[in-house]
Design a protein around this motif. Structure first.
Motif, PDB file in Angstrom:
ATOM      1  N   PRO A 175      12.931 -98.900   4.836  1.00 10.49           N
ATOM      2  CA  PRO A 175      11.793 -99.400   5.621  1.00 10.49           C
ATOM      3  C   PRO A 175      10.714-100.048   4.771  1.00 10.49           C
ATOM      4  N   GLN A 176      10.576 -99.612   3.515  1.00  9.20           N
ATOM      5  CA  GLN A 176       9.499-100.145   2.678  1.00  9.20           C
ATOM      6  C   GLN A 176       9.712-101.622   2.332  1.00  9.20           C
ATOM      7  N   ARG A 177      10.925-102.117   2.508  1.00  9.13           N
ATOM      8  CA  ARG A 177      11.137-103.549   2.293  1.00  9.13           C
ATOM      9  C   ARG A 177      10.538-104.376   3.428  1.00  9.13           C
ATOM     10  N   SER A 178      10.400-103.757   4.587  1.00  6.25           N
ATOM     11  CA  SER A 178       9.942-104.466   5.771  1.00  6.25           C
ATOM     12  C   SER A 178       8.452-104.298   6.026  1.00  6.25           C
ATOM     13  N   LEU A 179       7.919-103.142   5.699  1.00  6.94           N
ATOM     14  CA  LEU A 179       6.546-102.807   6.082  1.00  6.94           C
ATOM     15  C   LEU A 179       5.470-103.749   5.535  1.00  6.94           C
ATOM     16  N   PRO A 180       5.555-104.221   4.275  1.00 10.69           N
ATOM     17  CA  PRO A 180       4.467-105.074   3.777  1.00 10.69           C
ATOM     18  C   PRO A 180       4.222-106.318   4.616  1.00 10.69           C
ATOM     19  N   ALA A 181       5.280-106.933   5.140  1.00  9.03           N
ATOM     20  CA  ALA A 181       5.098-108.131   5.964  1.00  9.03           C
ATOM     21  C   ALA A 181       4.366-107.790   7.253  1.00  9.03           C
ATOM     22  N   PHE A 182       4.667-106.640   7.828  1.00  2.66           N
ATOM     23  CA  PHE A 182       3.964-106.225   9.044  1.00  2.66           C
ATOM     24  C   PHE A 182       2.504-105.902   8.741  1.00  2.66           C
TER      25      PHE A 182
END
Length: 249
Positions: A175-182
């Motif tokens: 999930p940490q690969r996705s969270l920064p963009a959000f």
């Protein structure tokens, strides 16, 4: 605390699969509110595959009686047809607290992307203005990384982050690969004066990580996972579990 709006579309799917009135959408929504949910969401589609116009009217009455938020989602560009008076007509007749604009077509199984705000800006601005004129707060469905300058130019009060890609990343174990963009998109929206909602494929398993990793999410709309989990544990218990997650417990 982030508030929880329960999407009751799946109750209508089950009802429609057999015909008749059971399970009753209003009774299910009442159970969610009695368990502490902060509001109710519906997404009536032109083909009436789940929530119908009569459900929208009944749920508007219920949420007024409970003094909670009613959130109607839909595509404002979809024309009226038999059995579907159109998104604006439904909002004008029921005056939901929030109207969430979503760019879904008839052929989509479920909402799976946000608006292209630069391309759709002129049309969105017109629809947002009309909905705000009748007293609705307006949210627009947005992908992580979407153009927040254009989103803000539409006049929308909030964005709703489409969280499907985050849910997929969580299920794949990263999930940490996705969270920064959000988080970046949420902060960009907030810097332009918009609030941030989120929804799609959020569940008890992934909700806490999302809320912890994304700045100041005001509201989550959850339906598919919540109703599915409630088949095992009951509706009231499941709603309370989500509220505990949002409360950090």
């Amino acid at each position: 605390m982030t508030v929880l709006s329960v999407n009751v579309n799946k109750i209508a799917v089950l009802r429609n699969s057999r015909g008749g009135r059971d399970p009753d959408v209003v009774t299910a929504a009442r159970a969610c509110l009695d368990a502490g949910a902060h509001g109710i969401t519906v997404h009536p589609r032109p083909d009436a595959r789940h929530i119908r116009a009569d459900d929208v009217y009944a749920l508007a009455e219920l949420t007024r009686a409970y003094s909670v938020e009613f959130n109607i989602e839909g595509n404002p560009f979809a024309p009226p047809r038999e059995g579907y008076p159109g998104f604006h007509a439904l909002c004008a007749e029921t005056r939901p607290a929030q109207a969430t604009l979503v760019p879904d077509g008839d052929g989509q199984l479920t909402s799976d992307h946000g608006f292209d705000f630069a391309r759709d800006l002129d049309g969105l601005r017109e629809h947002v203005g009309a909905l705000k004129a009748i007293g609705c707060r307006v949210s627009v469905f947005a992908d992580a990384g979407a153009d927040m300058d254009a989103a803000a130019a539409s006049g929308a009060d909030r964005i709703e982050l489409y969280t499907g890609p985050y849910a997929e990343a969580f299920a794949a174990g990263h999930p940490q690969r996705s969270l920064p963009a959000f988080d970046d998109t949420a902060r960009a929206a907030q810097a332009r004066g918009m609030g941030v909602n989120a929804g799609h494929d959020l569940s008890q398993a992934n909700l806490g990580t999302f809320i912890a990793g994304v700045s100041d999410v005001l509201e989550v709309s959850i339906g598919h996972a919540l109703i599915g989990e409630a088949l095992y544990d009951g509706l009231a218990f499941t709603v309370k579990r989500y509220l505990s997650i949002l409360d950090g417990r």
